[in-house]
Design an enzyme around this catalytic site. Structure first.
Site, PDB file in Angstrom:
ATOM      1  N   GLU A 246       2.632  -0.740  -2.583  1.00  0.00           N
ATOM      2  CA  GLU A 246       3.129   0.599  -2.233  1.00  0.00           C
ATOM      3  C   GLU A 246       3.936   0.557  -0.946  1.00  0.00           C
ATOM      4  OE1 GLU A 246       1.297   4.800  -0.493  1.00  0.00           O
ATOM      5  OE2 GLU A 246       0.026   3.501  -1.726  1.00  0.00           O
ATOM      6  N   ARG A 247       3.412  -0.113   0.061  1.00  0.00           N
ATOM      7  CA  ARG A 247       4.118  -0.166   1.347  1.00  0.00           C
ATOM      8  C   ARG A 247       5.441  -0.918   1.216  1.00  0.00           C
ATOM      9  NH1 ARG A 247      -1.658  -1.080   3.940  1.00  0.00           N
ATOM     10  NH2 ARG A 247      -2.057   1.038   4.697  1.00  0.00           N
TER      11      ARG A 247
END
Length: 384
Positions: A246-247
């Protein structure tokens, strides 16, 4: 203007950038100001993005995806965010936070049921992790799920959920064990029409307007037992595995915003005249341009290197946190530089620089604040 460096992506990734850039320039960028002003996501975009194969970039072809990698995913995220930060954020929440989580952790039956419509854009996806008292302290989540025959009954709320008002399918984290902390958390797939599920009023945000966000309410919400994503009481593994990716994917959003800043500044400083000269001829403005270009290019290099590592299965927590820490703070700084280059014009809403600043700031908060990211990186380095 694009970077003059050749990162040697290969034909597939280069074609991806070209096609997404053309689409974003024609279908998204002309509407970015209205999306921001009206605080409404143009729902027609979902099927358009789906028809281009952008909603399931990392999904196997048998489930409606394109079977590509995280490098292609960050390129798409970057180009969409260049046209509109809010569209980019909603795109990332759908394609990565929801779709990629199901692709990574779902059973064959779950993938067959949910992924085709999510990849086509017929359905919208979201991830529900944060709560009003469990943002940075995500392990303190209080949404509870209790077993009753072949269902789980969910009670509680989720907060700040991107795509929440529009989502048909949500990846939801709830507490299934008696203990607090990381043990006893389970991920569920929740459909919007399940009894007991509802959305509260849409949030009126400073930036990323048009990326619809709301609170979710679970009041004796019935979720079938077969909708557990991953294993019972092992949701933390699903969560952490997803957070690293996600990051990485969301870090492409700030890079797209940084490019948008240069897209505005470079033509402006060539055309704007003061003291009988284009302001781009002044050394202080040229110094700003140099710093902006170097910040953008170095951000891209870190982003693409981390994406390539993820595609090799070698992504590290410190670099997934590091890339979004670096790009998010550079994007906020760069938007401020863009405002300064435009002077008084940069401070009025006729120009998009204020929107870029408001959109950029979100990335220093969402997916773990800059402070949390620094703690993660420092801890990783110390324990190594």
């Amino acid at each position: 203007m694009t970077t003059s460096l050749n990162f040697h992506f290969g034909e597939t990734a280069n074609m991806m950038r070209e096609s997404v850039s053309d689409f974003a320039a024609s279908e998204i960028a002309p509407h970015a100001a209205k999306i921001d002003h009206d605080n409404q996501f143009p729902s027609i975009l979902w099927k358009k993005l789906g028809s281009m194969g952008l909603l399931g970039i990392t999904v196997e072809e048998e489930y409606g995806g394109t079977g590509l990698g995280y490098l292609e995913h960050v390129i798409a995220m970057e180009e969409i965010s260049r046209a509109s930060g809010s569209v980019g954020l909603s795109y990332g929440a759908h394609s990565n936070l929801c779709v990629n989580q199901i692709s990574l952790n779902g059973t064959a039956e779950q993938k067959k049921k949910y992924l085709p419509k999510l990849c086509s854009g017929d359905h919208v996806g979201a991830l529900a992790m944060s709560e009003s008292d469990a943002g940075s302290d995500v392990m303190n989540l209080q949404l509870r799920a209790e077993k009753k025959e072949h269902h789980y009954i969910l009670n509680g709320t989720k907060m700040w959920i991107t795509n929440g008002p529009d989502a048909d399918v949500l990846v939801v984290y709830a507490r299934t064990g008696k203990n607090s902390g990381k043990n006893g958390i389970t991920a569920f797939l929740v459909e919007k029409n399940y009894p007991g599920f509802s959305t509260a009023q849409k949030l009126d945000k400073l930036g990323m307007r048009g990326s619809n966000t709301c609170e979710l309410v679970f009041e004796n919400c019935l979720v079938p037992e077969e909708n557990i994503l991953g294993e019972l009481n092992r949701g933390t593994q699903v969560l952490m595995k997803g957070l690293d990716i996600e990051r990485l994917i969301l870090a492409a959003g700030p890079v797209g915003i940084m490019q948008a800043c240069l897209d505005i500044v470079l033509p402006y400083v060539r055309e704007r005249k003061q003291f009988g000269h284009a302001i781009g001829q002044f050394q202080l403005i040229q110094a700003k341009l140099a710093d902006m270009y170097v910040s953008l290019t170095s951000s891209r290099a870190y982003l693409y290197a981390t994406a390539n590592s993820a595609d090799r299965g070698q992504i590290t927590r410190k670099d997934s946190a590091g890339i979004i820490l670096y790009t998010s703070e550079k994007a906020t700084w760069m938007a401020l530089q863009a405002i300064q280059c435009l002077g008084g014009n940069g401070y009025i809403n006729e120009f998009p620089t204020g929107r870029l600043l408001r959109d950029a700031k979100l990335y220093e908060i969402g997916a773990g604040t800059s402070e949390i990211r620094r703690i993660l990186i420092g801890r990783e380095l110390f324990t190594e």
